[in-house]
Design a protein around this motif. Structure first.
Motif: not given
Length: 293
Positions: A139-144
């Motif tokens: 989920s953090l990868c998606w933001l980044h």
């Protein structure tokens, strides 16, 4: 680019910002304004220089991403930063009350330079691990991915961030420093050093910073981090400084080899709307793909 600028531009902008900060501090002037002006002037200078001395001429040409970059920059400057400043002030009020940070204890009694050094170590530690986790947690990868979806590197890329990505970074770096009792003046001194470096970090300039690559997270290092090859990109997570990469074994610097074949998202990242506009990328966090896997 003139050899002198190529070698020393990063150091020069950091030193000029620190010098201006020290002068205004001695005159009891507006320190936040100094940091803001140093950042804006460095970004403007980088934008001008890369027109005349580009690292890659192709990166000066829009790939349909200009509107996305400007929309992100406007959102960061006009909405996200003011909101975080307010939330930080409210958090300080909740912890210390109206008496303020002066009651925080021993930190205030340390020499100012030592306070700045400790604040920098703490803030950079939080930013390092936040950045590294943004490459590991789905989920953090998606933001980044918004930041990495650009297929060229130039000065304005530094302000291409999903707001939630930026908020997470703040929550694990700047906010702990504030709550632990580092004064606003101390944190602004750290920003006086770090912000000009960050304004050059994505610049399309052929900088050959030499020894400074072992201190600062320069564009020469950060270029590899944006590689589409995971073996090259999983390195150099540091924000303005590269210390924690060296401590945790993610530092990568090969003098004379600063040219990844391609920058952007990994080839395996096929479900992210990399070529969509800012608002589509912003809202994509609500898609089922965001937290899958």
């Amino acid at each position: 680019m003139p050899v002198f600028l190529s070698r020393y531009l990063v150091v020069l902008v950091a030193a000029a910002s620190v010098g201006a900060f020290a002068y205004v501090q001695s005159a009891a002037g507006p320190l936040e304004l100094v940091v803001l002006l140093a950042s804006a002037m460095t970004l403007l200078m980088a934008s001008v220089l890369e027109r005349y001395f580009p690292y890659r001429a192709a990166w000066n040409r829009s790939m349909g991403d200009g509107v996305t970059d400007w929309a992100s920059a406007a959102t960061m400057v006009s909405v996200v930063e003011p909101m975080l400043k307010l939330l930080g002030a409210l958090a300080m009020l909740a912890v210390y009350g109206h008496s303020g940070v002066d009651n925080a204890g021993g930190l205030q009694s340390l020499p100012f330079v030592l306070q700045v050094l400790l604040a920098a170590l703490l803030i950079e530690f939080g930013k390092y691990w936040s950045h590294r986790l943004h490459h590991k947690v789905r989920s953090l990868c998606w933001l980044h991915a918004m930041h990495h979806s650009s297929e060229r590197l130039y000065a304005l890329n530094n302000l291409r961030f999903h707001p939630l990505n930026y908020i997470v970074n703040f929550a694990v770096s700047m906010l702990p420093a504030m709550l632990l009792g580092f004064s606003a003046e101390t944190i602004l001194a750290y920003l006086a050093v770090s912000q000009p470096v960050l304004m050059l970090q994505h610049a399309n300039l052929d900088l050959r910073s030499g020894w400074a690559n072992y201190v600062f997270s320069t564009n020469e290092l950060h270029r590899w981090h944006h590689s589409t090859e995971s073996a090259e990109a999983e390195a150099n997570f540091g924000s303005a400084f590269i210390l924690w990469d060296q401590v945790f074994g993610t530092f990568s610097y090969l003098p004379g080899q600063n040219d990844p074949a391609q920058v952007g998202l990994f080839a395996s990242t096929t479900d992210y709307p990399a070529h969509a506009g800012y608002w589509t990328q912003l809202k994509s966090m609500l898609s089922p793909e965001c937290c899958r896997g």
